[in-house]
Design a protein around this motif. Structure first.
Motif, mmCIF file in Angstrom:
data_model
loop_
_atom_site.group_PDB
_atom_site.id
_atom_site.type_symbol
_atom_site.label_atom_id
_atom_site.label_comp_id
_atom_site.label_asym_id
_atom_site.label_seq_id
_atom_site.Cartn_x
_atom_site.Cartn_y
_atom_site.Cartn_z
ATOM 1 N N THR A 6 0.897 -1.129 0.426
ATOM 2 C CA THR A 6 -0.222 -0.033 -0.404
ATOM 3 C C THR A 6 0.903 0.852 -0.117
ATOM 4 O O THR A 6 0.783 2.850 0.518
ATOM 5 N N HIS A 7 2.172 1.304 -0.047
ATOM 6 C CA HIS A 7 3.397 2.335 -0.781
ATOM 7 C C HIS A 7 4.433 2.087 -0.281
ATOM 8 O O HIS A 7 5.194 1.332 -0.210
ATOM 9 N N CYS A 8 4.736 2.489 -1.880
ATOM 10 C CA CYS A 8 5.871 2.218 -2.590
ATOM 11 C C CYS A 8 6.193 3.109 -3.700
ATOM 12 O O CYS A 8 5.327 3.781 -3.956
ATOM 13 N N HIS A 9 7.339 3.181 -4.306
ATOM 14 C CA HIS A 9 7.679 3.856 -5.056
ATOM 15 C C HIS A 9 8.497 3.168 -6.075
ATOM 16 O O HIS A 9 10.072 3.689 -6.053
ATOM 17 N N LEU A 10 7.722 2.518 -6.944
ATOM 18 C CA LEU A 10 8.406 2.274 -8.121
ATOM 19 C C LEU A 10 8.941 3.120 -8.874
ATOM 20 O O LEU A 10 9.638 1.793 -10.357
ATOM 21 N N GLY A 92 -0.904 11.527 -2.967
ATOM 22 C CA GLY A 92 0.127 11.058 -1.982
ATOM 23 C C GLY A 92 1.336 10.569 -2.995
ATOM 24 O O GLY A 92 1.739 10.616 -4.117
ATOM 25 N N GLU A 93 2.705 10.586 -1.887
ATOM 26 C CA GLU A 93 2.908 11.329 -0.720
ATOM 27 C C GLU A 93 3.194 12.633 -0.294
ATOM 28 O O GLU A 93 3.555 13.296 -0.668
ATOM 29 N N ILE A 94 1.805 12.744 0.382
ATOM 30 C CA ILE A 94 2.324 14.254 1.632
ATOM 31 C C ILE A 94 2.323 14.095 2.580
ATOM 32 O O ILE A 94 1.604 12.807 3.137
ATOM 33 N N LEU A 149 -1.990 6.519 7.178
ATOM 34 C CA LEU A 149 -0.504 6.916 7.605
ATOM 35 C C LEU A 149 0.163 6.198 7.364
ATOM 36 O O LEU A 149 0.813 4.981 8.058
ATOM 37 N N HIS A 150 1.218 6.207 5.912
ATOM 38 C CA HIS A 150 2.226 5.445 5.936
ATOM 39 C C HIS A 150 3.305 5.579 6.666
ATOM 40 O O HIS A 150 3.811 6.490 7.020
ATOM 41 N N SER A 151 3.958 3.925 7.089
ATOM 42 C CA SER A 151 4.541 3.702 7.962
ATOM 43 C C SER A 151 4.569 4.350 9.430
ATOM 44 O O SER A 151 5.034 4.552 9.698
ATOM 45 N N THR A 200 6.270 -1.455 1.384
ATOM 46 C CA THR A 200 7.139 -1.844 1.571
ATOM 47 C C THR A 200 7.990 -0.756 1.482
ATOM 48 O O THR A 200 9.156 -0.237 2.260
ATOM 49 N N ASP A 201 7.468 0.744 1.203
ATOM 50 C CA ASP A 201 8.380 1.555 1.020
ATOM 51 C C ASP A 201 9.244 1.663 0.308
ATOM 52 O O ASP A 201 10.035 2.622 0.471
ATOM 53 N N ALA A 202 9.433 0.626 -0.740
ATOM 54 C CA ALA A 202 10.827 -0.210 -1.757
ATOM 55 C C ALA A 202 10.297 1.312 -2.485
ATOM 56 O O ALA A 202 10.139 2.211 -3.132
HETATM 57 ZN ZN LIG Z 1 7.765 7.057 0.784
#
Ligand SMILES: [Zn+2]
Length: 262
Positions: A6-10, A92-94, A149-151, A200-202
């Motif tokens: 639910t949150h990554c930067h591929l 997002g991501e904000i 709320l990410h991570s 992951t926030d990869a």
């Molecule tokens: Zn992020």
């Protein structure tokens, strides 16, 4: 078993040499959904491209608090344009950050208009928050958009206030696998299971079991399984039931409605 990151930067350039292989490994590991978050207008087109090319990728567009541009007005206009053209897209991501980035006042001047835009377009938001819970709670009360709320790393008191607000989900990253302190597991136990997500926030926040073997390893969605296992252990549930619950939670949020997942 199906998992949703639910949150990554591929879109990050670190994935350019082997992005197809990264997606292939993710799918092999059961990861079928990816909320791919932009961080500044310069990377939004790459996010959009991924959402067209790769099944299961949901795009999110936002100005990250570390990357406030010279001309925020044009970034906000570009955000509205993206949301107009892409009905699946999130915001997002904000967020807000007192540990890094420009002065808080400058961050807030871009954060609040993005919440207002999310509300106007009825889109959920993926939020970054570091030592700014007081301010974040204030803005989230003012703008009642669905929020992830990410991570998540807030206190139990913060979680309680967010739960009272409603429409808040708490996403746990590889930080949960570090096991250095008991705070995150305690927080996870405290939260209603229906409000928990994983991410992951990869390429960042590589889970500890991978990092311990090879320090410096880039994170990728295939490693989401380590966080899922940790959640299963803390919930004292079999892994497949844990995955089912986590996927159901992401779907309840509505973001996978138009993807292949489900
Ligand atoms: Zn992020």
């Amino acid at each position: 078993m199906t998992l949703i990151d639910t949150h990554c930067h591929l879109q990050a350039s670190v994935f350019t040499p082997d992005r197809e292989a990264v997606f292939a490994r993710a799918r092999l590991a059961g990861v079928q959904g990816f909320l791919c978050c932009g961080t500044e207008p310069q990377d939004w087109e790459a996010v959009s491209q991924l959402s067209r090319d790769q099944p299961g990728v949901v795009p999110a567009y936002g100005v990250h608090p570390w990357y406030i541009p010279e001309n925020p007005e044009s970034a906000l206009q570009a955000l509205e344009q993206r949301l107009t053209n892409e009905p699946r897209a999130w915001v997002g991501e904000i967020g807000l950050d007192r540990t890094f980035g420009p002065p808080l006042a400058r961050q807030e001047a871009v954060f609040e208009p993005q919440l207002a835009i999310a509300q106007r377009f009825r889109r959920p938001v993926s939020l970054h928050c570091r030592r700014t819970w007081d301010r974040l709670l204030l803005y989230l009360k003012r703008w009642p958009v669905p929020a992830v709320l990410h991570s998540f790393s807030g206190s139990k008191a913060v979680a309680e206030q967010l739960l009272d607000r409603g429409d808040c989900w708490f996403s746990f990253s590889g930080a949960l696998t570090q096991g250095r302190n008991a705070r995150l597991p305690a927080l996870l136990k405290f939260l209603p299971r229906s409000n928990v997500l994983i991410e992951t926030d990869a390429p960042d926040l590589t889970p500890w079991p991978v990092w311990r073997e090879t320090p410096g390893t880039r994170n990728e969605p295939a490693y989401l399984i380590y966080t899922a296992r940790q959640v299963a252990e803390i919930w004292d549930l079999p892994l497949d039931e844990t995955a089912k619950q986590l996927t159901k939670n992401a779907q309840a949020l509505g973001w996978t409605r138009k993807t292949e997942v489900g």
